[in-house]
Design an enzyme around this catalytic site. Structure first.
Site, PDB file in Angstrom:
ATOM      1  CE1 TYR A 204      -2.622  -3.238   2.013  1.00 29.07           C
ATOM      2  CE2 TYR A 204      -4.266  -1.583   1.171  1.00 29.07           C
ATOM      3  CZ  TYR A 204      -4.110  -2.878   1.382  1.00 29.07           C
ATOM      4  OH  TYR A 204      -4.822  -3.556   1.731  1.00 29.07           O
ATOM      5  N   PRO A 296     -12.522   0.269  -0.397  1.00 29.28           N
ATOM      6  CG  PRO A 296     -11.804   0.140  -2.670  1.00 29.28           C
ATOM      7  CD  PRO A 296     -12.637   0.796  -1.722  1.00 29.28           C
ATOM      8  CE  LYS A 300     -10.837  -5.468   8.087  1.00 34.28           C
ATOM      9  NZ  LYS A 300     -10.058  -6.684   7.638  1.00 34.28           N
ATOM     10  CE1 TYR A 388      -5.269  -4.677   4.767  1.00 35.88           C
ATOM     11  CE2 TYR A 388      -4.326  -6.942   4.933  1.00 35.88           C
ATOM     12  CZ  TYR A 388      -4.794  -5.822   4.076  1.00 35.88           C
ATOM     13  OH  TYR A 388      -4.784  -5.982   2.851  1.00 35.88           O
TER      14      TYR A 388
HETATM   15  C1  PHB Z   1      -7.310  -6.731  -4.221  1.00 33.71           C
HETATM   16  O1  PHB Z   1      -6.430  -7.728  -4.443  1.00 33.71           O
HETATM   17  O2  PHB Z   1      -8.127  -6.790  -5.128  1.00 33.71           O
HETATM   18  C2  PHB Z   1      -7.419  -5.922  -3.076  1.00 33.71           C
HETATM   19  C3  PHB Z   1      -6.217  -6.053  -1.967  1.00 33.71           C
HETATM   20  C4  PHB Z   1      -6.545  -5.233  -0.994  1.00 33.71           C
HETATM   21  C5  PHB Z   1      -7.290  -4.165  -0.913  1.00 33.71           C
HETATM   22  C6  PHB Z   1      -8.170  -3.987  -1.885  1.00 33.71           C
HETATM   23  C7  PHB Z   1      -8.212  -4.867  -2.796  1.00 33.71           C
HETATM   24  O3  PHB Z   1      -7.361  -3.414   0.068  1.00 33.71           O
END
Ligand code: PHB
Ligand code: APR
Length: 394
Positions: A204, A296, A300, A388
């Site tokens: 992230y 997203p 969750k 998480y």
């Molecule tokens: C995804 O792999 O689509 C994905 C992963 C983490 C997130 C949102 C989407 O926070």
């Protein structure tokens, strides 16, 4: 008019409706699932892909986890990236061994549809003109047409699992619902690419140009997202521009960057926080996206759908086994306590990691301080890790 009778009428064959039908089947409770899209559409729709530890446990314990255990990718950590550096949060170490599993929603839905078909219980795709009625009586009704013929299902209860745009929540009198909502001034442009993931865990990233996320679906497919405008025009994003922007926002000073490959899917995801309370009106119960939406960033949505239907299944079993409705009466409050904590977490992750057009230079410095703190303090990392990997379902 074709008349049917069942115990639980389930509207929607997303993860919520399918998992509910499965949990009820295991307890010998009958249901009919109606879905307005085709089987192929429901399976191929590209959605989330991160399962909390408890969602994995629920799928495994209920006998639909074999492929998940084989093909799902267990991740014990995630990276937060800012200032050109990736910082690892060791979630398993911080939470006594809890982890997340990357397994696409497409795969979850595929496994649940296969399990449903194996039971022989009804699952009707491509139904039209769905309506729910009489849920303030002891025999609610679902009406729809299927293969040109009008149908009516009389049931004991209706489960509204038909997602954010479904008809179930909209059928409840507005005066009987409280709505809590925030729409964010940005969206995500997401791609799937035929490229081996260049990192074993999710990244992230907060960058001056906006948020970016590195994720994956399999050893040969990378999933990537870029923060974009809410009304972004996809046609302005040629493949080269997407890769350049991903490189700019994700690459770190140690030389890491995502591998490139053929882009096989592109889409825009809006960002919204939404809760409808209570999650019940008479004999109509809402579950999953029909009742709530999270942005997203915290991954969750699918997990909340799973914990809702677990609670609903337990409450319905108590109703049929012992005639006791206390758990049904407590369903909404019980779900909402967990949902609001996931709302809080998703809002926090979103505001920590996105560049908001409303932010000034103070907010931007504060964001960096927040990331610096979260990646430096064991207490803060533990808070992130326990949320998480998922708060307890009970
Ligand atoms: C995804 O792999 O689509 C994905 C992963 C983490 C997130 C949102 C989407 O926070
Ligand atoms: N009649 C029947 N089915 C309907 C109707 C209707 N009127 N309206 C919508 N549906 C179907 C949709 O086509 C979809 O297949 O209901 C299903 C709802 O599924 P999802 O939208 O996937 O919602 P849910 O099952 O609650 O799953 C949780 O959280 O963040 C998200 O990606 C995550 O989709 C996942 C969701």
């Amino acid at each position: 008019m074709k008349q049917l009778r069942t115990q639980i009428g389930i509207v929607g064959a997303g993860p919520a409706g399918l998992l509910l039908g499965h949990l009820l089947h295991l307890e010998g409770i009958d249901s009919v699932i109606t879905e307005n899209r085709s089987r192929q559409y429901v399976i191929e729709r590209v959605r989330a892909g991160v399962l909390e530890q408890s969602t994995v446990d629920l799928m495994v314990q209920s006998g639909v986890g074999a492929r998940l255990l084989k093909e799902g990718m267990r991740h014990e950590g995630i990276y937060l990236s800012f200032g050109g550096m990736r910082h690892r949060i060791d979630m398993a170490d911080l939470t006594h061994g809890r982890a997340i599993t990357v397994y696409g929603q497409n795969e979850v839905v595929t496994d649940l549809i296969d399990a449903r078909i194996a039971t022989g219980r009804p699952l009707l795709f491509e139904v039209d003109e769905v309506a729910v009625d009489s849920f303030d009586t002891s025999e609610p009704v679902i009406r729809f047409s299927h293969e040109g013929e009008p149908h009516e299902i009389r049931c004991d209860f209706i489960a509204g699992c038909d997602g954010f745009h479904g008809i179930c929540r909209q059928s409840i009198r507005p005066a009987d619902l409280r709505i809590y909502e925030r729409v964010y001034p940005f969206a995500w442009l997401g791609i799937l690419a035929h490229a081996a993931p260049s990192c074993d865990e999710l990244v992230y990233s907060l960058h001056d140009r906006g948020f970016a996320l590195f994720s994956m679906r399999s050893p040969s497919v990378t999933r990537l997202y870029l923060q974009c405008e809410p009304d972004e025009d996809l046609s302005r994003w040629a493949d080269d521009r997407i890769w350049e922007e991903l490189d700019a926002r994700l690459s770190t000073s140690d030389g890491w960057r995502p591998n490139r490959g053929e882009i096989i899917q592109k889409g825009i995801t809006g960002m919204r926080s939404f809760v409808a309370e209570p999650m019940r009106s008479g004999r109509l119960f809402l579950a999953g996206d029909a009742a709530h939406i999270v942005p997203p960033t915290g991954a969750k949505g699918l997990n909340l759908a799973a914990s809702d239907v677990r609670n609903l299944a337990i409450a319905l079993v108590a109703h049929y086994r012992s005639g006791c409705d206390q758990l049904l009466d407590e369903y909404s409050d019980k779900c909402l306590r967990r949902i609001w904590k996931a709302q809080r977490f998703s809002y926090w992750m979103t505001s920590m990691l996105h560049r908001s057009p409303e932010a000034n230079s103070f907010d931007r410095r504060r964001q960096i301080a927040e990331l610096d703190y979260v990646t430096g303090s064991r207490a803060a990392m533990t808070s992130l890790a326990e949320n998480y990997t998922g708060l307890p379902m009970d």
